[in-house]
Design a protein around this motif. Sequence first.
Motif, PDB file in Angstrom:
ATOM      1  N   LEU A   9       0.828  -1.204   0.000  1.00 44.53           N
ATOM      2  CA  LEU A   9       0.000   0.000   0.000  1.00 44.53           C
ATOM      3  C   LEU A   9       0.862   1.253   0.000  1.00 44.53           C
ATOM      4  N   ASP A  10       0.242   2.362  -0.353  1.00 39.74           N
ATOM      5  CA  ASP A  10       0.873   3.673  -0.256  1.00 39.74           C
ATOM      6  C   ASP A  10       0.658   4.172   1.168  1.00 39.74           C
ATOM      7  N   ALA A  11       1.731   4.264   1.943  1.00 40.90           N
ATOM      8  CA  ALA A  11       1.602   4.564   3.368  1.00 40.90           C
ATOM      9  C   ALA A  11       0.998   5.944   3.609  1.00 40.90           C
ATOM     10  N   GLY A  12       1.366   6.925   2.793  1.00 40.11           N
ATOM     11  CA  GLY A  12       0.798   8.255   2.957  1.00 40.11           C
ATOM     12  C   GLY A  12      -0.700   8.267   2.728  1.00 40.11           C
ATOM     13  N   LYS A  13      -1.141   7.632   1.658  1.00 37.46           N
ATOM     14  CA  LYS A  13      -2.566   7.556   1.361  1.00 37.46           C
ATOM     15  C   LYS A  13      -3.310   6.722   2.399  1.00 37.46           C
ATOM     16  N   PHE A  14      -2.648   5.717   2.950  1.00 31.21           N
ATOM     17  CA  PHE A  14      -3.279   4.863   3.949  1.00 31.21           C
ATOM     18  C   PHE A  14      -3.627   5.656   5.196  1.00 31.21           C
ATOM     19  N   GLY A  15      -2.702   6.508   5.673  1.00 34.45           N
ATOM     20  CA  GLY A  15      -2.982   7.324   6.840  1.00 34.45           C
ATOM     21  C   GLY A  15      -4.164   8.248   6.628  1.00 34.45           C
ATOM     22  N   LEU A  16      -4.243   8.863   5.451  1.00 35.67           N
ATOM     23  CA  LEU A  16      -5.365   9.760   5.148  1.00 35.67           C
ATOM     24  C   LEU A  16      -6.682   8.986   5.050  1.00 35.67           C
ATOM     25  N   PHE A  17      -6.624   7.798   4.464  1.00 35.07           N
ATOM     26  CA  PHE A  17      -7.811   6.949   4.344  1.00 35.07           C
ATOM     27  C   PHE A  17      -8.349   6.572   5.719  1.00 35.07           C
ATOM     28  N   LEU A  18      -7.443   6.179   6.622  1.00 35.72           N
ATOM     29  CA  LEU A  18      -7.852   5.808   7.972  1.00 35.72           C
ATOM     30  C   LEU A  18      -8.387   7.015   8.731  1.00 35.72           C
ATOM     31  N   ARG A  19      -7.771   8.172   8.547  1.00 34.89           N
ATOM     32  CA  ARG A  19      -8.248   9.382   9.219  1.00 34.89           C
ATOM     33  C   ARG A  19      -9.691   9.698   8.824  1.00 34.89           C
ATOM     34  N   GLU A  20      -9.972   9.623   7.537  1.00 36.43           N
ATOM     35  CA  GLU A  20     -11.324   9.888   7.057  1.00 36.43           C
ATOM     36  C   GLU A  20     -12.317   8.900   7.660  1.00 36.43           C
ATOM     37  N   HIS A  21     -11.935   7.623   7.691  1.00 38.18           N
ATOM     38  CA  HIS A  21     -12.836   6.602   8.225  1.00 38.18           C
ATOM     39  C   HIS A  21     -13.055   6.789   9.727  1.00 38.18           C
ATOM     40  N   CYS A  22     -11.994   7.030  10.459  1.00 33.47           N
ATOM     41  CA  CYS A  22     -12.110   7.121  11.917  1.00 33.47           C
ATOM     42  C   CYS A  22     -12.914   8.342  12.350  1.00 33.47           C
ATOM     43  N   THR A  23     -12.742   9.453  11.646  1.00 31.81           N
ATOM     44  CA  THR A  23     -13.462  10.663  12.048  1.00 31.81           C
ATOM     45  C   THR A  23     -14.917  10.634  11.598  1.00 31.81           C
ATOM     46  N   ARG A  24     -15.175  10.062  10.428  1.00 34.46           N
ATOM     47  CA  ARG A  24     -16.543  10.066   9.894  1.00 34.46           C
ATOM     48  C   ARG A  24     -17.387   8.907  10.413  1.00 34.46           C
ATOM     49  N   LYS A  25     -16.778   7.756  10.603  1.00 32.95           N
ATOM     50  CA  LYS A  25     -17.553   6.558  10.946  1.00 32.95           C
ATOM     51  C   LYS A  25     -17.417   6.128  12.414  1.00 32.95           C
ATOM     52  N   LEU A  26     -16.305   6.466  13.055  1.00 35.11           N
ATOM     53  CA  LEU A  26     -16.046   5.938  14.391  1.00 35.11           C
ATOM     54  C   LEU A  26     -16.007   7.013  15.473  1.00 35.11           C
ATOM     55  N   GLY A  27     -16.247   8.258  15.106  1.00 32.71           N
ATOM     56  CA  GLY A  27     -16.382   9.310  16.103  1.00 32.71           C
ATOM     57  C   GLY A  27     -15.093   9.790  16.747  1.00 32.71           C
ATOM     58  N   VAL A  28     -13.955   9.533  16.117  1.00 24.58           N
ATOM     59  CA  VAL A  28     -12.688  10.008  16.675  1.00 24.58           C
ATOM     60  C   VAL A  28     -12.576  11.521  16.445  1.00 24.58           C
ATOM     61  N   ARG A  29     -12.219  12.236  17.493  1.00 23.00           N
ATOM     62  CA  ARG A  29     -12.027  13.696  17.410  1.00 23.00           C
ATOM     63  C   ARG A  29     -10.611  13.969  16.895  1.00 23.00           C
ATOM     64  N   TYR A  30     -10.519  14.796  15.871  1.00 26.20           N
ATOM     65  CA  TYR A  30      -9.231  15.051  15.215  1.00 26.20           C
ATOM     66  C   TYR A  30      -8.820  16.497  15.411  1.00 26.20           C
ATOM     67  N   LEU A  31      -7.594  16.694  15.917  1.00 25.10           N
ATOM     68  CA  LEU A  31      -7.029  18.029  16.085  1.00 25.10           C
ATOM     69  C   LEU A  31      -5.733  18.121  15.285  1.00 25.10           C
ATOM     70  N   ALA A  32      -5.720  18.973  14.262  1.00 26.73           N
ATOM     71  CA  ALA A  32      -4.483  19.257  13.529  1.00 26.73           C
ATOM     72  C   ALA A  32      -3.777  20.361  14.291  1.00 26.73           C
ATOM     73  N   ASP A  33      -2.804  19.983  15.107  1.00 27.39           N
ATOM     74  CA  ASP A  33      -2.243  20.952  16.045  1.00 27.39           C
ATOM     75  C   ASP A  33      -0.835  20.522  16.465  1.00 27.39           C
ATOM     76  N   HIS A  34      -0.133  21.465  17.080  1.00 31.78           N
ATOM     77  CA  HIS A  34       1.203  21.199  17.607  1.00 31.78           C
ATOM     78  C   HIS A  34       1.135  21.042  19.121  1.00 31.78           C
ATOM     79  N   VAL A  35       1.805  20.053  19.656  1.00 25.26           N
ATOM     80  CA  VAL A  35       1.922  19.889  21.101  1.00 25.26           C
ATOM     81  C   VAL A  35       3.102  20.735  21.573  1.00 25.26           C
ATOM     82  N   LEU A  36       2.829  21.702  22.430  1.00 26.03           N
ATOM     83  CA  LEU A  36       3.860  22.615  22.916  1.00 26.03           C
ATOM     84  C   LEU A  36       4.469  22.167  24.237  1.00 26.03           C
ATOM     85  N   ALA A  37       3.668  21.514  25.069  1.00 22.50           N
ATOM     86  CA  ALA A  37       4.166  21.102  26.386  1.00 22.50           C
ATOM     87  C   ALA A  37       3.360  19.919  26.891  1.00 22.50           C
TER      88      ALA A  37
END
Length: 507
Positions: free
Chosen positions: A156-184
């Motif tokens: 598989l294409d690893a980059g595309k796989f991560g995006l595919f799983l992100r879409e599935h987890c957020t849309r179908k499984l209710g995972v909350r997604y934050l595109a953010d930096h951890v500072l501390a």
Amino acid sequence: MIRRIVIVGGGSAGWLTAGLIAAAQQGTPLEITLIESPDVPAIGVGEGTWPSMRDTLRRIGVSETEFFRQCDASFKQGSRFNGWVDGSADDVYFHPFVMPQGWGEVDLPRNWQQQHPDIPFADLVSYQPHLCVQGRAPKQAVTPEFAAVANYGYHLDAGKFGLFLREHCTRKLGVRYLADHVLAINSAPDGDIASLQTQRNGTVEGDLFIDCTGMQSLLLGKHYQVPLISQQHVLFNDRALAIQIPYASADAPVAAQTSSTAQSAGWIWDIGLPTRRGVGHVYASAYSNDDQAEAALREYIRATGGPADAGAVRQIKYQPGYRARFWQRNCVAIGLSSGFIEPLEASALALVEMGATMVADELPASRAAMDIVAARYNETFSYRWERVIDFLKLHYVLSQRRDTPYWRDQQSSVPQRLQDLLTLWQHRAPSRNDFPRIEEVFPTASYQYILYGMGYRSQFRPAPAQEAAMADGYFREAASLTRRMLGALPDMRSLLEHIRQHGLQNI
């Protein structure tokens, strides 16, 4: 109560972990948040999986058809090793995913060695190497999703796989997604992680934190200072060069297996996707400089039909090893944050699956129970990492190559546990007694495929006549299955094109 799980890091590891936990906890008040830095690209070279990935994708509710279409995926039926034994032109053997015919019923290695020693072990006991040589797919167009005629995993294409799983987890499984930096990382008085301070979303609190931050190991390694136990004295490779190259033509065959071709100071992987090949050189910096490694990679690309001007390669540096602990207080590391040895035999994603599944299945209900689960997790994964190291070292220590210092030095620093097994295997084949756990990382059959594929010969006692006759029947059965499979299964590209256009059947 454990109500809030915070996963730091996305990619394949983070999103597989989120998906497996969310799927197992559907209908409960558990809240899963995944924080992924928008500026940290995935390493993107984990492009091979084990057959276990079929169960993982099914478990989280993914459509296999959509997975193939969106992740540029293809079928993987095992590994082909070129040049590992002595480096000669005909030095080839397979580690297929299908178990040997008659497995568990009779001592196949003993009877192979006594009856048909001139036939490669895997070729005699399994039909799958022949499917790989002929480029056949492991199922038919009418075979339902996730079902198999021949056992298979994926490329598989690893980059595309991560995006595919992100879409599935957020849309179908209710995972909350934050595109953010951890500072501390904010600690509680007892030493637990209380919360994470992020750039855009402020404080993110949690009860359990899962470190999927890759080799930087932000939580377990940097915050908790859990050391990495180096394994470079056992497995020397610490560099990889990776590149994606086009096929010579749009209808070029798609390989049915991962190819691993030995080099003077490492080996080259070759993975076929429907639209391209992923090729890379894993090597040891103590035995080869970067320029030499890149020259060897480019020569391999030219020799296998790739373009002369293949473009720039990407270098990955790593320290082979694993963490002294994987679960510290209320933090568990999964994926590269917990360790990495090398990509041989594609154990990285498999260990992610195992880790995420154990967390999902054993998720502690309370903080008091967490330390008990953590102790079990640490013991289990220390054992699993040791088994990975043993199995990978087996490929190297059995080699008869003595043409470079790299290969000559492989005979040193053999773990004592592997040395003990090799002593036992002088007179008998690897057996289930050698690997007593219900869920071993590699089945005993895999050890037999590598041991005898690498040219090892055991000093067996003669097989009784009745056993020899039974074994011969299984050898004939494997040959008959080979003929039937070759006549019934389509070539890889044809089936992949069918999936792209028409999909696979749902059960």
